[in-house]
Design a protein around this motif. Structure first.
Motif, PDB file in Angstrom:
ATOM      1  N   GLN A   1       2.491   1.618  -3.385  1.00 14.52           N
ATOM      2  CA  GLN A   1       1.539   2.114  -4.377  1.00 14.52           C
ATOM      3  C   GLN A   1       1.298   3.609  -4.189  1.00 14.52           C
ATOM      4  N   LYS A   2       1.182   4.042  -2.941  1.00 11.71           N
ATOM      5  CA  LYS A   2       1.000   5.481  -2.672  1.00 11.71           C
ATOM      6  C   LYS A   2       2.213   6.271  -3.153  1.00 11.71           C
ATOM      7  N   GLU A   3       3.383   5.727  -2.907  1.00  8.77           N
ATOM      8  CA  GLU A   3       4.621   6.395  -3.330  1.00  8.77           C
ATOM      9  C   GLU A   3       4.686   6.485  -4.850  1.00  8.77           C
ATOM     10  N   ILE A   4       4.287   5.409  -5.519  1.00 11.61           N
ATOM     11  CA  ILE A   4       4.279   5.402  -6.983  1.00 11.61           C
ATOM     12  C   ILE A   4       3.253   6.402  -7.509  1.00 11.61           C
ATOM     13  N   GLN A   5       2.065   6.431  -6.899  1.00  8.02           N
ATOM     14  CA  GLN A   5       1.043   7.394  -7.315  1.00  8.02           C
ATOM     15  C   GLN A   5       1.527   8.823  -7.106  1.00  8.02           C
ATOM     16  N   ARG A   6       2.196   9.072  -5.976  1.00  9.89           N
ATOM     17  CA  ARG A   6       2.724  10.406  -5.707  1.00  9.89           C
ATOM     18  C   ARG A   6       3.777  10.772  -6.750  1.00  9.89           C
ATOM     19  N   HIS A   7       4.598   9.797  -7.088  1.00  9.96           N
ATOM     20  CA  HIS A   7       5.636  10.023  -8.100  1.00  9.96           C
ATOM     21  C   HIS A   7       4.998  10.356  -9.451  1.00  9.96           C
ATOM     22  N   PHE A   8       3.952   9.598  -9.838  1.00  4.43           N
ATOM     23  CA  PHE A   8       3.292   9.841 -11.114  1.00  4.43           C
ATOM     24  C   PHE A   8       2.602  11.210 -11.138  1.00  4.43           C
ATOM     25  N   LYS A   9       1.981  11.596 -10.020  1.00  2.87           N
ATOM     26  CA  LYS A   9       1.346  12.918  -9.956  1.00  2.87           C
ATOM     27  C   LYS A   9       2.384  14.022 -10.115  1.00  2.87           C
TER      28      LYS A   9
ATOM     29  N   GLN B   1       5.248  13.731 -11.616  1.00  2.13           N
ATOM     30  CA  GLN B   1       5.722  13.660 -12.994  1.00  2.13           C
ATOM     31  C   GLN B   1       4.708  14.311 -13.941  1.00  2.13           C
ATOM     32  N   GLU B   2       3.421  14.057 -13.692  1.00  2.34           N
ATOM     33  CA  GLU B   2       2.366  14.649 -14.510  1.00  2.34           C
ATOM     34  C   GLU B   2       2.398  16.173 -14.388  1.00  2.34           C
TER      35      GLU B   2
ATOM     36  N   ASN C   1       0.834  -1.197   0.000  1.00  2.67           N
ATOM     37  CA  ASN C   1       0.000   0.000   0.000  1.00  2.67           C
ATOM     38  C   ASN C   1       0.876   1.256   0.000  1.00  2.67           C
TER      39      ASN C   1
END
Length: 178
Positions: free
Chosen positions: A107-115, A117-118, A104
Motif C-alpha cells: 500500500q505504501k508503494e502504491i501510494q508513493r507511485h500515485f504521488k 504520478q500526481e 502495508n
C-alpha cells in the motif's frame, strides 16, 4: 534489483542446470507484496516476476513458490485441525504478520507511485500552460509582423506614387524626361 541466494543443485537432481532458490524473508516479503497487489487467486508468475523485478529470479522460481504459497494459504485458512499442529500454527501467525507487513508495504508503494504520478501530471500541466502562453505570444508576434508588413507595403506604394508624380511634374516643368 536485489541479489538472490542460490544453492548448488543437489547431486541427485535430474536438472543439473537449474539452481535451487533459497527464499529469504525479504524476498518472500516482496513476493507476498506482489501477490497482494495482484490478488492471491489472480496472481500469475510472470506478473509477480515483473512486480518483484529481481535479477536472476525466474518464472519457474515464482511459479513453484506461488504453488507452495497457495497450498499453505489453503491449509492455514481451510483446515480446522491446523490449530493442533504447532508448526502450522506458528507458520500461520508468522505468515499473517508477514502478510500484514507485505500488504502495508504494498500500500505504501502504491501510494508513493500515485504521488509520483500526481506530481508528474502537475508538471505536465504546468508545461502545457507555459507552452500555451508561448504559443499565444507567438501568434501575437506573427500578427504584429503581418500588420507591419502591410504598413510597409502601403508606405512603399505611396512613396513610389509620390516619386512617380514628382518625376512627372519635373518633366512637365523641364519639358524633358529625367
Amino acid at each position: 534489483n536485489d541479489a538472490l541466494s542460490v544453492a548448488a543443485p543437489s547431486p541427485t537432481s535430474n536438472q543439473a542446470n537449474k539452481r535451487r532458490l533459497v527464499w529469504t524473508p525479504e524476498l518472500h516479503q516482496r513476493f507476498v507484496a506482489a501477490v497482494n497487489i495482484l490478488g492471491v487467486h489472480c496472481a500469475a508468475p510472470k506478473a509477480i516476476l515483473q512486480l518483484m523485478s529481481i535479477d536472476g529470479l525466474t518464472a519457474e522460481h515464482v511459479k513453484s513458490h506461488l504453488q507452495k504459497y497457495r497450498i499453505n494459504m489453503k491449509k492455514t485458512n481451510g483446515d480446522e485441525d491446523s490449530s493442533s499442529n504447532p508448526e502450522a500454527l506458528s507458520s500461520a501467525s508468522g505468515s499473517g504478520n508477514k502478510d500484514a507487513n507485505a500488504r502495508n508495504n504494498a500500500q505504501k508503494e502504491i501510494q508513493r507511485h500515485f504521488k509520483m504520478q500526481e506530481r508528474t501530471l502537475q508538471l505536465q500541466m504546468q508545461l502545457q500552460m507555459q507552452m500555451h502562453s508561448q504559443l499565444a505570444l507567438l501568434r501575437q508576434l506573427q500578427l504584429s509582423i503581418s500588420q507591419q508588413k502591410e504598413l510597409l507595403q502601403t508606405q512603399m506604394q505611396e512613396t513610389t506614387r509620390a516619386v512617380e508624380s514628382a518625376s512627372g511634374a519635373a518633366e512637365a516643368i523641364c519639358g524633358k524626361s529625367i
